[in-house]
Design an enzyme around this catalytic site. Structure first.
Site, mmCIF file in Angstrom:
data_model
loop_
_atom_site.group_PDB
_atom_site.id
_atom_site.type_symbol
_atom_site.label_atom_id
_atom_site.label_comp_id
_atom_site.label_asym_id
_atom_site.label_seq_id
_atom_site.Cartn_x
_atom_site.Cartn_y
_atom_site.Cartn_z
ATOM 1 N N LYS A 47 58.134 90.064 -27.845
ATOM 2 C CA LYS A 47 58.296 88.248 -27.309
ATOM 3 C C LYS A 47 58.151 88.017 -26.071
ATOM 4 C CE LYS A 47 59.615 84.642 -30.661
ATOM 5 N NZ LYS A 47 59.177 84.458 -31.980
ATOM 6 N N ASP B 230 56.546 79.180 -29.837
ATOM 7 C CA ASP B 230 57.496 79.209 -30.078
ATOM 8 C C ASP B 230 58.508 78.077 -30.337
ATOM 9 O OD1 ASP B 230 59.126 81.277 -32.035
ATOM 10 O OD2 ASP B 230 60.357 80.486 -30.841
#
Ligand code: NAD
Length: 433
Positions: free
Chosen positions: A123, A163
């Site tokens: 991430k 995201d």
């Protein structure tokens, strides 16, 4: 849904919680420890799997439109790559922290394992306020971020995706920057790209579509008819707004929506298309005609069949879990429910469809996009959606089988399934050197 055995998770959560620990990485580790305990993993293996493999912190000098330079901070974390290249989105938000990125990377490891796609977990995040930046500023910051994390990313290494507050345009800039640096076009370095540069049809709505597939399966087990079921959705972005639209296509009734500015409700139902158009014009759903105002807190505890948290972490906590009235909580967001809240919801018979399964449609179609890029294939929408449906339904039933085997609630079932797969891959590869 299978009944819940409270004692199975209770001993794993610290009993005394005068103030709940909301650190997302510690929460991710509590969830991992519970699964490791069930799987009786050896202590060394537990240490490997509960710790990120690589963390990169970068400084991003960015020229703002007024000529001043701002130095922003960004992170890329690879949690585990035992089963394949790292995979995970990039978040732009003022409240990004390293621990949040570490948690989100860990959840990606378990998510790719739950749906059994050959990726690990990673991430990224940049501490910035994208709502106060121009498109040109965002482009300069994104390109600098891409060049700084270049040593870690690549189609066989680590593949970013959108995201919160990043989108297909952000991915196009990253893909272009990477391609310029290596001297040739590499579409497979990111997913969630625009279709014109190798994006996949169906990717933009995949997270929500996958969520609706698993909600449908859960409704069958709980004998709830999705037709006419009431749905409340917190967060009206990519995941939340698309979920609203797809629930209405299934004849469910969306009775509340919200974003950062607050929420709206109408017990007779809200038209998601009208809400999307209103938000496009005014920047929020608040104030849309035909619906009354509601706070985000009230939305979470309102009476409904299906509650969809689709914004950020820690919205269902010790403080409000007793007041939740939904029958199913379907986690479109990552980490919306704390371990203490999980325990309360399980005791109250509320089914929580955990993030690592419920929102895994996004990474599943990201995998399809990457396969198409690597192989030079072009699948149509029908093929993408059918493949997605097959994977989501299979993963849901594998989770239910694990729940029944261990007498645990859904999150524990999904975690045991996922951690077991990553542990097996790690053991069979052996320890280098
Ligand atoms: P997005 O930026 O498109 O939308 C976020 C939405 O949440 C916006 O409507 C924003 O107004 C709202 N929001 C932000 N803070 C809020 C708050 N405090 N209260 C209420 N609403 C708030 O982001 P997204 O891609 O839809 O992601 C939402 C969640 O879904 C995140 O947790 C993300 O990690 C998760 N998720 C997204 C994907 C994907 O493919 N986009 C995949 C898996 C998981």
């Amino acid at each position: 849904m299978a009944t819940v055995a409270k004692p199975a998770i209770a001993p794993m959560i610290p009993r005394i919680a005068p103030r709940e620990d909301l650190n997302p990485f510690r929460i991710a580790q509590i969830q991992f420890d519970m699964a490791a305990e069930f799987l009786k993993l050896d202590p060394g293996l537990r240490q490997i799997l509960r710790t990120p493999k690589r963390i990169l912190e970068v400084s991003l000098p960015t020229k703002m439109d007024n000529g001043q330079v701002k130095v922003l901070t960004g992170y890329r974390v690879q949690h585990n790559v035992a089963r394949g290249p790292g995979k995970g989105g990039i978040r732009y938000h003022p409240n990004v922290t390293l621990d949040e990125v570490k948690a989100l990377a860990a959840w990606m490891t378990w998510k790719t394992a739950v749906v059994n796609v050959p990726f690990g977990g990673a991430k990224g995040g940049v501490i910035c306020d994208p709502k106060r930046m121009s498109k040109a500023e965002l482009e300069r910051m994104t390109r600098r971020f891409a060049s700084e994390i270049l040593p870690l990313i690549g189609p066989d290494q680590d593949i970013p995706a959108p995201d919160v507050y990043t989108d297909s345009q952000t991915m196009a800039w990253i893909m272009d920057t990477y391609s310029m640096m290596v001297g040739h076009t590499v579409p497979g370095v990111v997913t969630g790209k625009p279709i014109s540069v190798g994006g996949s049809v169906g990717r933009a709505e995949a997270t929500a579509r996958g969520l609706v597939f698993v909600v449908e399966e859960a409704c069958k087990l709980k004998k709830i008819s999705l037709r006419g079921a009431t749905v409340a959705i917190q967060g009206f972005g990519n995941a939340g707004a698309t979920a609203a639209r797809l629930f209405v296509e299934k004849k469910a009734k969306v009775i509340a929506l919200s974003d950062t500015r607050g929420g709206v409700t109408n017990s007779r139902g809200i038209d998601p298309i009208k809400a999307i158009r209103y938000k496009e014009r005014s920047g929020t759903v608040v104030g849309m005609p035909g619906a009354s105002r509601i706070s985000n807190d009230d939305l979470i505890t309102m009476k409904c069949d299906i509650l969809v948290p689709a914004a950020l972490e820690n919205v269902i906590t010790l403080t409000n879990a007793e007041a939740i009235k939904a029958r199913i909580v379907a986690e479109a967001a990552n980490g919306p429910t704390t371990p203490h809240a999980d325990e309360i919801l399980a005791r109250r018979g509320i089914t929580v469809l955990p993030d690592i399964l419920a929102n895994s449609g996004g990474v599943t179609v990201s995998y399809f996009e990457w396969v198409q890029n690597q192989e030079g294939l072009l699948w149509d929408t029908e093929e993408v959606n059918l493949r997605l449906q097959k994977i989501m339904i299979r993963a849901f039933h594998e989770m239910v089988d694990t729940m029944r085997k261990h007498h645990v609630p859904p999150r524990a079932g999904a975690m045991i399934l996922a951690v077991g797969r990553v542990a097996e891959a790690t053991l069979v590869r052996g320890l280098f050197p």
